[in-house]
Design an enzyme around this catalytic site. Structure first.
Site, PDB file in Angstrom:
ATOM      1  N   ASP A   1     -11.251   2.877   4.242  1.00 51.90           N
ATOM      2  CA  ASP A   1     -11.584   1.450   4.096  1.00 51.90           C
ATOM      3  C   ASP A   1     -13.102   1.252   4.000  1.00 51.90           C
ATOM      4  OD1 ASP A   1      -9.648  -0.424   3.740  1.00 51.90           O
ATOM      5  OD2 ASP A   1      -9.170  -0.649   5.873  1.00 51.90           O
TER       6      ASP A   1
ATOM      7  N   GLN B   1      -4.805  -1.857   9.614  1.00 51.50           N
ATOM      8  CA  GLN B   1      -4.631  -3.148   8.946  1.00 51.50           C
ATOM      9  C   GLN B   1      -5.249  -4.264   9.789  1.00 51.50           C
ATOM     10  OE1 GLN B   1      -3.235  -3.588   5.800  1.00 51.50           O
ATOM     11  NE2 GLN B   1      -3.980  -5.677   6.032  1.00 51.50           N
TER      12      GLN B   1
ATOM     13  N   LYS C   1       0.837  -1.204   0.000  1.00 51.46           N
ATOM     14  CA  LYS C   1       0.000   0.000   0.000  1.00 51.46           C
ATOM     15  C   LYS C   1       0.873   1.256   0.000  1.00 51.46           C
ATOM     16  CE  LYS C   1      -3.821  -2.426   2.135  1.00 51.46           C
ATOM     17  NZ  LYS C   1      -4.472  -2.882   3.353  1.00 51.46           N
TER      18      LYS C   1
END
Ligand code: NAP
Length: 350
Positions: free
Chosen positions: A177, A154, A110
């Site tokens: 997200d 994460q 990422k």
């Protein structure tokens, strides 16, 4: 790898046509089962229109890698335009807790992707045994930091942490997200707009759009109902006026239900579960699954396969995403896209 299953359906030979998705060239024209796919040059990359046909053939490979590259190029242009016009660089903060190698790899990828399009990325690494308060404190700092437009925690988190509590702490304006319950709630409600859509399902729908697959009025089946993929994918398809069925581990007749679908999104985590006999001729298949299976001939002793038996499916479907190279690259592209969207919204930049 002790945890891997060996599941193979490769005995059937494949005549798959690979498509590279470059702009400006007629790449493929193909007929499959009841549907015909026709590609043409397009400003958005690949373009397919689906029409009825009866000649059997093999499926078009939906090239997520090429589409993701096109999207990253578009983002690069927008990021530099924003920097030049208002002096703002979009910023993404990633919080990584613990030592999981796979999570560290995802975070590294990422970060690399951010760099490649000019998005600033910050990373906070916390020890496996850190407290939930430490994670919440990092989130709070990034919530207040005006140079950060997206915050990503994460997953999975260590088992002693309350994932829901932590995800809820991310400011909804920076929830790139798309996992905040407010964003998911808005996604589920008619007439409401989420600020962000979760990256993997957004990537699935974007692939359908970029390949001009009609969704409205089609029968869609989503296999899997996880919070991060299956459930939001089903909501997105419904928002686009598909008639959606969801299959999960307690569904009694998954094969029969799947065979009704014009569009299949498979997000199960079971290698090659969806066989050719599950697929309606001409269906379009988006395979989200990423499953390692033993392969003594592969350099690392394993290879990745999807939830759909590709070799069988490509004889019956009209289009299918490969694994790897299908949905995976789209997920990261959508994260970059969400970060850019956030920065534009916060700074009122068109
Ligand atoms: P998950 O949280 O484990 O959810 C799996 C879903 O599949 C659950 O809803 C489960 O049903 C359902 N399921 C399990 N066994 C089934 C069966 N035999 N028949 C029908 N449904 C069944 O997995 P996930 O996080 O959604 O991920 C799914 C796959 O996508 C994995 O392979 C993962 O690695 C991959 N993935 C890829 C990307 C990408 O970027 N390409 C991103 C995320 C995930 P229940 O709800 O009843 O348990």
């Amino acid at each position: 790898m002790a945890s891997m299953m060996f599941t193979d359906c490769s005995s059937i030979s494949s005549t798959l046509l690979h498509v590279n998705g470059r702009r400006g060239a007629i790449l493929f024209r193909h007929c499959v089962g009841q549907l015909r796919l026709q590609s043409s040059a397009s400003a958005r990359g690949c373009s397919i229109s689906i029409r009825c046909s009866s000649s059997p053939s093999s499926a078009t490979s939906v090239d997520g890698k090429a589409v993701a590259k096109t999207i990253r190029d578009e983002i690069t242009l927008d990021v530099s335009r924003m920097k030049e016009s208002i002096g703002v660089v979009p910023g993404l903060a990633v919080i990584l807790v613990g030592d999981r190698k796979d999570s560290a790899t995802y975070v590294r990828n990422k970060k690399k992707a951010c760099e490649s399009v000019g998005i600033k990325s910050l990373e906070v690494r916390l020890a496996e045994d850190c407290s939930e308060e430490q994670v919440l404190k990092s989130i709070s700092c990034f919530n207040d930091d005006p140079s950060i437009h997206g915050i990503l925690v994460q997953l999975p988190l260590p088992s002693h942490m309350d994932e829901q509590n932590i995800l809820n702490a991310v400011s909804i304006e920076k929830d790139v997200d798309g996992f905040h319950p407010l964003n998911i709630g808005r996604l589920a409600m008619r007439g409401r707009e989420p600020l962000f859509v979760p990256c993997t399902p957004k990537g699935c729908i974007e692939l359908l759009h970029r390949y001009n697959v009609e969704i409205k009025g089609k029968r869609a089946v989503v296999i899997g109902r996880s919070n991060i993929v299956g459930m939001p994918a089903a909501l997105l398809l419904q928002r686009e006026d598909a008639t959606v069925s969801i299959i999960h581990s307690r569904t009694k007749n998954p094969e029969e239900i799947t065979r009704e679908a014009d569009i299949i999104i498979a997000a199960v985590g079971k290698p090659n579960m969806v066989r050719g006999s599950w697929i309606k001729p001409g269906a379009v298949i988006i395979d989200v699954g990423i499953n390692p299976v033993d392969d003594p001939n592969a350099p690392r002793g394993y290879r990745l396969v999807g939830d759909v038996c590709y070799e069988e499916a490509c004889q019956i479907a009209s289009a299918i995403t490969p694994v790897p190279g299908g949905v995976g690259p789209m997920t990261i592209a959508m994260l970059l896209s969400n970060t850019l969207i956030s920065a534009k919204r916060i700074h009122n930049f068109e």
